[in-house]
Write a protein that holds these residues in place. Structure first.
Motif, short mmCIF file in Angstrom:
data_model
loop_
_atom_site.label_atom_id
_atom_site.label_comp_id
_atom_site.label_asym_id
_atom_site.label_seq_id
_atom_site.Cartn_x
_atom_site.Cartn_y
_atom_site.Cartn_z
N LEU A 101 73.74 -8.10 37.84
CA LEU A 101 72.61 -7.10 38.03
C LEU A 101 71.20 -7.66 37.72
CD1 LEU A 101 74.33 -4.02 36.21
CD2 LEU A 101 73.75 -4.42 38.71
N TYR A 102 71.12 -8.76 36.79
CA TYR A 102 69.69 -9.44 36.59
C TYR A 102 69.66 -10.36 37.52
CZ TYR A 102 66.07 -11.15 33.81
OH TYR A 102 64.95 -11.67 33.23
N ARG A 103 70.73 -10.84 38.31
CA ARG A 103 70.22 -11.80 39.28
C ARG A 103 69.74 -10.96 40.44
NH1 ARG A 103 72.27 -16.56 42.03
NH2 ARG A 103 73.44 -17.13 40.11
N LYS A 104 70.38 -9.93 40.94
CA LYS A 104 69.87 -8.94 41.81
C LYS A 104 68.39 -8.38 41.76
CE LYS A 104 70.64 -5.95 45.25
NZ LYS A 104 69.60 -5.92 46.22
N LEU A 105 67.88 -8.08 40.40
CA LEU A 105 66.70 -7.85 40.02
C LEU A 105 65.70 -8.95 40.16
CD1 LEU A 105 65.25 -5.52 38.67
CD2 LEU A 105 65.47 -6.59 36.41
N LEU A 106 66.14 -10.18 39.75
CA LEU A 106 65.18 -11.14 40.24
C LEU A 106 65.11 -11.32 41.73
CD1 LEU A 106 66.94 -13.93 37.78
CD2 LEU A 106 64.54 -12.80 37.62
N GLU A 107 66.14 -11.27 42.38
CA GLU A 107 65.78 -11.31 43.92
C GLU A 107 64.86 -10.27 44.43
OE1 GLU A 107 69.80 -11.22 45.20
OE2 GLU A 107 70.44 -13.52 44.63
N ILE A 128 61.42 -4.10 33.38
CA ILE A 128 61.67 -5.53 33.47
C ILE A 128 61.33 -6.26 34.61
CG2 ILE A 128 63.88 -7.01 33.29
CD1 ILE A 128 64.98 -4.86 31.72
N ALA A 129 61.38 -5.54 35.70
CA ALA A 129 61.04 -6.06 37.03
C ALA A 129 59.43 -6.53 36.92
CB ALA A 129 61.03 -5.10 38.22
N ASP A 130 58.55 -5.62 36.31
CA ASP A 130 57.17 -6.09 36.32
C ASP A 130 57.19 -7.17 35.44
OD1 ASP A 130 56.44 -3.77 37.86
OD2 ASP A 130 56.17 -2.53 36.19
N GLY A 131 57.78 -7.49 34.27
CA GLY A 131 57.87 -8.50 33.32
C GLY A 131 57.98 -9.74 34.03
N ILE A 132 59.02 -9.56 34.73
CA ILE A 132 59.58 -10.83 35.73
C ILE A 132 58.65 -11.42 36.75
CG2 ILE A 132 61.16 -11.49 37.91
CD1 ILE A 132 63.24 -9.80 36.19
N LYS A 133 57.84 -10.48 37.22
CA LYS A 133 56.79 -10.56 38.17
C LYS A 133 55.57 -11.43 37.52
CE LYS A 133 57.82 -7.18 41.50
NZ LYS A 133 57.58 -5.81 42.17
N THR A 134 55.50 -11.08 36.12
CA THR A 134 54.32 -11.63 35.34
C THR A 134 54.59 -13.09 34.93
OG1 THR A 134 54.65 -10.31 33.56
CG2 THR A 134 53.07 -9.54 35.27
N GLU A 135 55.75 -13.15 34.42
CA GLU A 135 56.22 -14.20 33.78
C GLU A 135 56.71 -15.48 34.28
OE1 GLU A 135 59.60 -15.53 30.44
OE2 GLU A 135 59.38 -13.35 30.65
N TRP A 136 57.20 -14.79 35.71
CA TRP A 136 57.93 -15.76 36.91
C TRP A 136 56.99 -16.11 37.85
CZ3 TRP A 136 60.92 -19.08 34.16
CH2 TRP A 136 61.62 -18.68 33.10
N ALA A 137 55.91 -15.82 37.74
CA ALA A 137 54.72 -15.55 39.09
C ALA A 137 54.80 -17.00 39.84
CB ALA A 137 53.55 -15.12 38.72
N ASP A 138 55.05 -18.05 39.12
CA ASP A 138 55.09 -19.22 40.10
C ASP A 138 56.00 -19.53 40.88
OD1 ASP A 138 52.60 -19.90 38.78
OD2 ASP A 138 53.96 -21.15 37.13
N PHE A 139 57.15 -18.58 40.58
CA PHE A 139 58.56 -18.63 41.27
C PHE A 139 58.51 -17.81 42.40
CE2 PHE A 139 59.59 -20.98 37.08
CZ PHE A 139 60.21 -22.15 37.74
N ILE A 140 57.55 -16.85 42.56
CA ILE A 140 57.61 -15.72 43.47
C ILE A 140 57.01 -16.44 44.76
CG2 ILE A 140 56.76 -13.77 44.27
CD1 ILE A 140 56.92 -12.93 41.15
#
Length: 186
Positions: free
Chosen positions: A96-102, A136-148
């Motif tokens: 589920l977390y993988r899907k959220l990252l994608e 969590i998705a918002d946190g991913i977008k800010t924390e991992w912005a370099d990978f987007i």
């Protein structure tokens, strides 16, 4: 629906990838069968100990010893069940977390890397979905912005566009083309 080579080929997957998928599927199925067999053996052993306990109680001697063995095996079986359930829950959480990252736009080539370093202990799953997925998705977008991955580009603004006469008009026939080529030499 069974996972078959025919089905994978119908999806347009290359033969090499089909073989890889089938091999991985067989490995996972074999692992599940091995777990099932161990679980079954533990249940049979616990059942055998329960019968021995009942026989010992009927005989009236050694009942305490068998009861302790039975309780120990039951605890061992319960621990094993909890371990298997925990592993299944962890697999579900990672999926589920993988899907959220994608869905957050992380580059597919970098999803595994992000998963390896992500702390999933704070993520909880309820009814087959991650609780608070939006936050969590918002946190991913800010924390991992370099990978987007960026999907569009924007040109630089041109405040003073170049001035030009627009160039020479295209020749309409061969004569004009030759005239333009040889007469304009400097």
């Amino acid at each position: 629906m069974a996972l078959t080579r025919k089905m994978l080929k119908a999806m347009g997957i290359e033969d090499e990838k089909v073989d890889q998928i089938i091999e991985e599927h067989v490995e996972s199925i074999d692992g599940l069968k091995a777990e099932r067999d161990r679980y079954k053996a533990g249940a049979e052993e616990a059942e055998g100990l329960r019968k021995q306990l009942e026989e010992a109680k009927a005989a009236g001697e050694g009942a305490g010893e068998y009861e302790e063995k039975y309780k120990a095996k039951c605890k061992e079986l319960d621990d094993y069940r909890a371990k298997v359930d925990g592993e299944a829950a962890e697999r579900e959480k990672r999926g589920l977390y993988r899907k959220l990252l994608e869905d957050a736009g992380i580059d597919p080539k970098r999803v595994d890397t992000v998963l390896k370093v992500s702390d999933l202990s704070k993520v909880s799953v309820k009814d087959g979905a991650i609780e608070g997925a939006e936050g969590i998705a918002d946190g991913i977008k800010t924390e991992w912005a370099d990978f987007i991955a960026t999907t569009s580009t924007k040109g630089a603004p041109v405040p003073n566009p170049p001035k030009g006469d627009g160039g020479a008009a295209a020749p309409k026939n061969l004569r004009e083309a030759l005239h333009q080529r040889y007469d304009n030499k400097e």
